[in-house]
Design an enzyme around this catalytic site. Structure first.
Site, PDB file in Angstrom:
ATOM      1  CB  CYS A 198       7.386 -11.275   4.044  1.00 20.50           C
ATOM      2  SG  CYS A 198       7.900 -10.945   5.721  1.00 20.50           S
ATOM      3  NE  ARG A 254       3.315  -9.940  -0.027  1.00 20.03           N
ATOM      4  CZ  ARG A 254       2.042 -10.284  -0.002  1.00 20.03           C
ATOM      5  NH1 ARG A 254       1.207  -9.770  -0.870  1.00 20.03           N
ATOM      6  NH2 ARG A 254       1.599 -11.138   0.878  1.00 20.03           N
ATOM      7  CD1 TRP A 259       6.484  -4.263   7.383  1.00 20.65           C
ATOM      8  CD2 TRP A 259       5.608  -5.796   8.742  1.00 20.65           C
ATOM      9  NE1 TRP A 259       5.762  -3.606   8.346  1.00 20.65           N
ATOM     10  CE2 TRP A 259       5.207  -4.516   9.203  1.00 20.65           C
ATOM     11  CE3 TRP A 259       5.167  -6.910   9.463  1.00 20.65           C
ATOM     12  CZ2 TRP A 259       4.403  -4.319  10.314  1.00 20.65           C
ATOM     13  CZ3 TRP A 259       4.370  -6.722  10.579  1.00 20.65           C
ATOM     14  CH2 TRP A 259       3.992  -5.438  10.990  1.00 20.65           C
ATOM     15  CG  ASN A 263       4.146 -13.695   3.328  1.00 22.29           C
ATOM     16  OD1 ASN A 263       4.078 -13.045   4.365  1.00 22.29           O
ATOM     17  ND2 ASN A 263       3.208 -13.694   2.408  1.00 22.29           N
ATOM     18  N   GLY A 264       4.705 -15.127   6.426  1.00 20.13           N
ATOM     19  CA  GLY A 264       3.660 -15.621   7.322  1.00 20.13           C
ATOM     20  C   GLY A 264       4.199 -15.721   8.740  1.00 20.13           C
ATOM     21  CD  GLU A 288      -8.803   6.594   2.962  1.00 17.16           C
ATOM     22  OE1 GLU A 288      -8.935   5.972   4.024  1.00 17.16           O
ATOM     23  OE2 GLU A 288      -7.945   6.310   2.117  1.00 17.16           O
ATOM     24  CE  LYS A 336      -4.428   6.646   2.165  1.00 20.26           C
ATOM     25  NZ  LYS A 336      -5.454   5.674   2.080  1.00 20.26           N
ATOM     26  CD  GLU A 355      -1.926   4.871   5.033  1.00 12.73           C
ATOM     27  OE1 GLU A 355      -2.681   5.483   4.243  1.00 12.73           O
ATOM     28  OE2 GLU A 355      -1.652   3.672   4.906  1.00 12.73           O
ATOM     29  CG  HIS A 383     -20.379  16.008  21.794  1.00  7.44           C
ATOM     30  ND1 HIS A 383     -21.341  16.302  22.731  1.00  7.44           N
ATOM     31  CD2 HIS A 383     -20.985  16.076  20.587  1.00  7.44           C
ATOM     32  CE1 HIS A 383     -22.497  16.515  22.120  1.00  7.44           C
ATOM     33  NE2 HIS A 383     -22.298  16.391  20.816  1.00  7.44           N
ATOM     34  CE  LYS A 406      -1.643  -1.552  -2.007  1.00 13.85           C
ATOM     35  NZ  LYS A 406      -2.155  -0.337  -1.380  1.00 13.85           N
TER      36      LYS A 406
END
Ligand code: F6R
Length: 611
Positions: free
Chosen positions: A2, A27, A74, A98-99, A483, A487, A490, A506, A606
């Site tokens: 947020c 955010r 969010w 926010n939180g 990575e 990417k 996402e 394996h 983010k």
């Protein structure tokens, strides 16, 4: 997660707040809202969906007034909906938050017992009601009512509050969630992150946990929640507002991919001594005594930063011969890991505020370990808690998928490893010179790779219809494979896995068929032959291989590939920094071909300030 923004001054507040929210949309972006005080009353507009919906609504319903607060959400408590969107109000009060408020259920029950009717499912709404109750019970003003209310609130918050009865005032507070105050000329702002305020001022102050601030056009005052007056230093921020714009690129992510050579140069500049084969102690956040005395390095991080940590482990083991472990910060908190007083805990966090990493740092410090933070955001929560900070100078990263901060973290970690190796006398001056020289030349190689971006556009077409994609690498190639897979997942929503090439047989080799693209990170280094034989096993089972290597690797690889991606020759030590770039471009163009929302992929935010 947020984002919140507040403005008080003489200008029309709504466009300033919406513009600030746009800079914070990374955010969270499932709903948005704004409250504007026009001198007599407060008007609130809230919309479901991205910020553009709020902008559209404000075209139809213009809000005039020079004080206001805004929010981009969010969802944590309560599904995304207009009712749950912020600001939340109670009587004359409007609040953005926010939180996460941990004791909201108990407080809500208490307030309901007193006849309060709640309109939303959020934890935030209790704050509005608590403040209203304090005012009814005699608090002399909004500042005092907010401060007293916060004594009842347990959890993480950054809030901004306005009251119908106090035009020209915003009260803001933080505990655990970030909040920056911008000091302008006859105007004051607050926001969750620097870019939201940059267009208006570069004079900023960072509130401490437990601070409550009253903002008026001509000034501010700060007290702790306990009621003690405090001063916080105003700092000049040298990020420019232009850095937070797309500058002609279609997406922030593409712009940030292209910024990487400059970010690495900025991260190295003034810190390395090429001729002396060393790194300046004053620049690295670890004293020479600590470097010599530490017995173990314990990396903690999440997501992309965790992949950087994996490369960091490889480098510190090789160059400084220090035992190192890498832990996911989200696993540290409840596992009760063993930290020693002579550990150096390296906490890597682009944002500096990821809550899991923050808690891991707290646990390490409680055990007496020393902590180094590697972060891109000056004065953010994690560096503030650490004993030392090594900042990457990548500038604001707006795209939700991290790119430039990742390669800047890698550069910082390699620099740190050289520094430790030199202090611990495990690295010769000559080898340090070679590694630092290779690091210094990386931006120029990166520019060559970026010059070939169109080729990645073509290769990405081959991935557009793939449901599953495998990424393989060995040694330093393994974190880059992880990575690359992250990417792609996402931003293109394709299922992708990164694997250590040697692990294939394996288990995962069972997945391979002629539909499966396999991307191999294989610079021509001492591990090349091993990786190449793993790739042969994949080819023998029909896998479609896209091989990333240098000229020597491509020339010596005998198998038939779907495509090859040729990278410049470089010292194997810096290869991960370089090989990350084509994988970012591949993910980017695959997402563009698929038409997904590159900068704001679904369900993500983010800054992850919740567990
Ligand atoms: C992926 C990404 C995330 C972050 C993770 C940690 O592209 O950006 O995986 O790396 O959320 O964030 P920081 O580094 O801010 O702690």
């Amino acid at each position: 997660m947020c984002g919140i923004v507040g403005y008080v001054g003489s200008k029309n507040a709504a466009p300033i707040i919406v513009d600030g929210l746009r800079k914070l949309e990374y955010r969270g972006y499932d709903s948005a809202g704004i409250a504007i005080h026009d001198g007599k009353s407060i008007e609130i507009v809230r919309t479901l969906g991205k910020l553009v919906k709020l902008s559209d609504a404000l075209e139809k319903r213009t809000l005039l007034g020079s004080t206001g607060i805004g929010h981009t959400r969010w969802a944590t408590h309560g599904r995304p909906s207009e009712i749950n969107a912020h600001p939340h109000s109670a009587g004359p009060i409007a609040v953005v938050h926010n939180g996460i408020i941990e004791n909201h259920v108990a407080v809500r029950q208490e307030l309901e017992g007193q006849g309060v009717k709640f309109l939303s499912d959020t934890d935030t709404e209790i704050v509005a009601h608590l403040i209203q109750r304090e005012l009814v019970q005699g608090a002399p003003n909004l500042f005092e009512a907010t401060r007293r209310s916060l004594l009842r609130v347990v959890g993480a918050y950054a809030i901004a509050v306005v009251s119908r009865d106090e035009p020209g005032v915003i009260v803001a507070a933080r505990n655990g969630s970030p909040l920056v105050v911008g000091v302008g000329e006859d105007e004051m702002l607050c926001g969750s992150d620097i870019p939201a305020l940059l267009a208006h001022t570069r004079q900023m102050l960072f509130l401490e946990d437990g601070d409550v601030v009253e903002l008026k056009a001509k000034g501010y005052r700060i007290e702790t929640v306990a009621g003690e007056k405090v001063e916080r230093k105003v700092k000049r921020i040298d990020w420019s507002a232009v850095q937070a714009e797309k500058s002609g690129f279609k997406h922030f992510m593409l712009k940030e991919i292209h910024e990487q050579p400059d970010c690495i140069e900025a991260t190295l500049r003034g810190r390395i001594d090429l001729a002396g084969g060393d790194v300046y102690a004053a620049e690295i956040g670890v004293t020479p005594e600590l470097a010599r005395g530490l017995r173990r390095i314990y990396f903690v991080a999440c997501g992309t930063s965790h992949h950087a940590a994996m490369a960091g482990r490889y480098w510190v083991e090789k160059l400084a011969r220090v035992p190192a472990v890498v832990d996911l910060a989200s696993e540290v908190r409840y596992r009760d890991p063993v930290f020693f007083a002579d550990d150096l805990v390296v906490a890597i966090s682009q944002s500096g505020e990821t809550v899991d990493t923050l808690f891991a740092v707290k646990a390490a410090r409680a055990a007496g370990a020393k902590v180094l933070a590697i972060s891109n955001v000056v004065d953010s929560a994690i560096p503030r808690l650490a004993d030392g900070a090594l900042y990457t100078h990548a500038g604001p990263e707006i795209g939700v998928a991290s790119t430039k901060c990742f390669t800047a973290q890698l550069a910082a970690l390699l620099m740190l490893s050289v520094y430790l190796g030199r202090r611990r006398e495990t690295l010769s001056k000559e080898r340090a010179q070679e590694v630092l020289q290779a690091l210094w030349e990386t931006p120029s190689h990166m520019r060559d790779v970026l010059g070939d971006a169109d080729y990645m556009h073509v290769i990405a077409k081959k991935l557009t219809h793939a449901k599953d994609v495998l990424f393989l690498g060995r040694g330093l190639g393994f974190p880059i494979a992880l990575e690359g897979a992250l990417k792609l997942k996402e931003i293109s929503y394709a299922h992708a896995e990164g694997y250590a090439a040697g692990e294939m047989k394996h288990g995962p080799i069972a997945l391979i068929d002629d539909q499966m693209p396999i991307i191999v990170v294989a610079p021509h280094d001492e591990l090349f032959e091993k990786t190449a034989s793993n790739v042969q096993e994949v080819l023998a089972r029909g896998g479609k291989v896209i091989m990333m290597s240098d000229a020597a690797g491509i020339a010596s690889f005998p198998g038939r590939t779907l495509a090859t991606i040729r990278l410049p020759d470089c010292d194997p030590f810096v290869a991960p920094i370089l090989y990350a770039v084509p994988l970012q471009l591949l993910a980017y163009y695959t997402a563009v071909h698929k038409g997904t929302d590159v900068d704001q992929p679904r369900n993500l935010a983010k800054s992850v300030t919740v567990e």
